[in-house]
Write an enzyme that holds these catalytic residues in place. Structure first.
Site, PDB file in Angstrom:
ATOM      1  N   LYS A 146       0.841  -1.207   0.000  1.00 49.04           N
ATOM      2  CA  LYS A 146       0.000   0.000   0.000  1.00 49.04           C
ATOM      3  C   LYS A 146       0.875   1.255   0.000  1.00 49.04           C
ATOM      4  O   LYS A 146       0.597   2.206  -0.737  1.00 49.04           O
ATOM      5  CB  LYS A 146      -0.947  -0.013   1.211  1.00 49.04           C
ATOM      6  CG  LYS A 146      -2.069  -1.021   1.037  1.00 49.04           C
ATOM      7  CD  LYS A 146      -2.825  -1.329   2.318  1.00 49.04           C
ATOM      8  CE  LYS A 146      -3.772  -2.504   2.087  1.00 49.04           C
ATOM      9  NZ  LYS A 146      -4.435  -2.974   3.300  1.00 49.04           N
ATOM     10  N   GLN A 200      -5.003  -1.745   9.477  1.00 50.09           N
ATOM     11  CA  GLN A 200      -4.758  -3.037   8.831  1.00 50.09           C
ATOM     12  C   GLN A 200      -5.369  -4.164   9.664  1.00 50.09           C
ATOM     13  O   GLN A 200      -5.085  -4.289  10.856  1.00 50.09           O
ATOM     14  CB  GLN A 200      -3.244  -3.246   8.644  1.00 50.09           C
ATOM     15  CG  GLN A 200      -2.876  -4.513   7.907  1.00 50.09           C
ATOM     16  CD  GLN A 200      -3.389  -4.533   6.461  1.00 50.09           C
ATOM     17  OE1 GLN A 200      -3.267  -3.554   5.737  1.00 50.09           O
ATOM     18  NE2 GLN A 200      -3.988  -5.645   6.055  1.00 50.09           N
ATOM     19  N   ASP A 243     -11.121   2.546   3.559  1.00 42.80           N
ATOM     20  CA  ASP A 243     -11.398   1.119   3.379  1.00 42.80           C
ATOM     21  C   ASP A 243     -12.896   0.874   3.187  1.00 42.80           C
ATOM     22  O   ASP A 243     -13.298  -0.199   2.749  1.00 42.80           O
ATOM     23  CB  ASP A 243     -10.933   0.338   4.622  1.00 42.80           C
ATOM     24  CG  ASP A 243      -9.658  -0.445   4.355  1.00 42.80           C
ATOM     25  OD1 ASP A 243      -9.356  -0.691   3.176  1.00 42.80           O
ATOM     26  OD2 ASP A 243      -8.978  -0.808   5.330  1.00 42.80           O
TER      27      ASP A 243
END
Ligand code: NDP
Length: 281
Positions: free
Chosen positions: A52, A96, A119
């Site tokens: 990422k 995460q 997200d």
């Protein structure tokens, strides 16, 4: 032989467009920033976080990784999220997953400002998707839809079967397919006669996490097969689909690696750029 849905090529095109948007923002004196929070030292999570930040680097997005120790408390994690919510240089915040067992994942995600929830996991964004309102869409489902549309695969009125009902892949993917007027079936571990469902699918999405799970006899000839699974077998990464056999039957197939995973990262970048553009407006 199925047409390959090439995530690498699609992602490269998407990234080129995003780079222009980041440059356009920079010309107006606006930087784009993504904060990634990683708790503990799970090796797979470390790989995802690195990829990422590499994608951010390619686009000129400022990425900052907050590597917290395994013993981090819920209060400490939420305090960091709150401070990033206030930070005007940060457009996107990503926690995460999975978090270590002692932490409450849902509670932590709820603390992220929905505007910075790149997200798309915040309950407000999930709720907007489920009620047909504009919000931030989860990256993997968004990437799957992008792939299907980019390949010109018809969706309207088609039978779509999604195997897996997680909040991050299965359910939002089903919602997006329904929004495109597919007739959607969601299958899971309690589904009786899975193959009876999958064999009807014009679009088959599998998000299970078991190598070799979808075999050729479960696939309708000509179907579009989207493999979300990521399974590590010795040193190799494979999907849920028995690729060599299924590509003989399917009309379209996404490979692993080089398929949905690539789209997920590109969509994370897109959600981050969109957050910065919203802020700029
Ligand atoms: P989860 O473990 O949350 O969900 C797996 C789903 O598979 C569950 O709904 C489960 O059903 C279902 N399932 C398990 N066994 C069967 C079975 N025998 N028959 C039918 N359904 C079954 O996983 P995620 O959704 O988070 O991820 C799925 C896979 O996708 C993983 O391999 C993950 O690594 C990968 N992934 C890939 C991404 C990418 O970018 N490519 C992004 C995110 C995930 P039940 O609900 O009944 O338990």
């Amino acid at each position: 032989m199925a047409i390959l849905l090439d995530g690498n090529a699609m992602a490269a095109e998407l990234m080129a467009g995003l780079k222009q948007r980041v440059t356009a923002l920079k010309c107006r004196g606006i930087s784009v920033g993504l904060a990634v929070i990683l708790v503990g030292d799970d090796p797979a999570s470390q790989i995802y976080v690195r990829s990422k930040s590499k994608a951010c680097e390619k686009l000129g997005i400022q990425s900052e990784t907050f590597q917290l120790p395994e013993r981090t408390s819920q209060t400490e994690l939420e305090a960091l999220i709150q401070s990033l919510n206030q930070d005007k240089h940060i457009d996107g915040i990503l926690v995460q997953l999975p978090l270590p067992d002692h932490l409450d994942e849902a509670a932590a995600l709820r603390k992220i400002s929905p505007k910075k929830d790149v997200d798309g996991f915040h309950i407000e964004n999930a709720g907007k998707l489920f009620t047909g309102q504009e919000g931030v869409t989860a990256c993997t489902p968004k990437g799957i839809l992008y792939m299907l549309k980019a390949a010109g695969i018809p969706l309207e009125g088609k039978e779509a079967v999604v195997i897996g009902r997680s909040n991050i892949v299965g359910k939002p993917t089903a919602m997006l397919l329904m929004k495109e007027n597919c007739t959607v079936t969601i299958c899971h571990s309690h589904t009786v006669d899975l193959a009876a469902h999958t064999c009807r699918a014009d679009i088959l999405v599998t998000a299970v996490g078991k190598a070799g799970f979808v075999t050729a006899d479960m696939v309708k000839p000509g179907a579009a097969v989207i493999d979300v699974g990521i399974n590590r077998i010795e040193n190799k990464v494979v999907g849920d689909v028995d690729f060599d056999a299924v590509e003989q039957v399917a009309g379209y197939i996404s490979p692993v690696p080089g398929g949905v995973g690539k789209m997920t990262i590109s969509m994370l970048m897109e959600n981050t750029v969109e957050a910065a553009e919203r802020k700029a407006r």
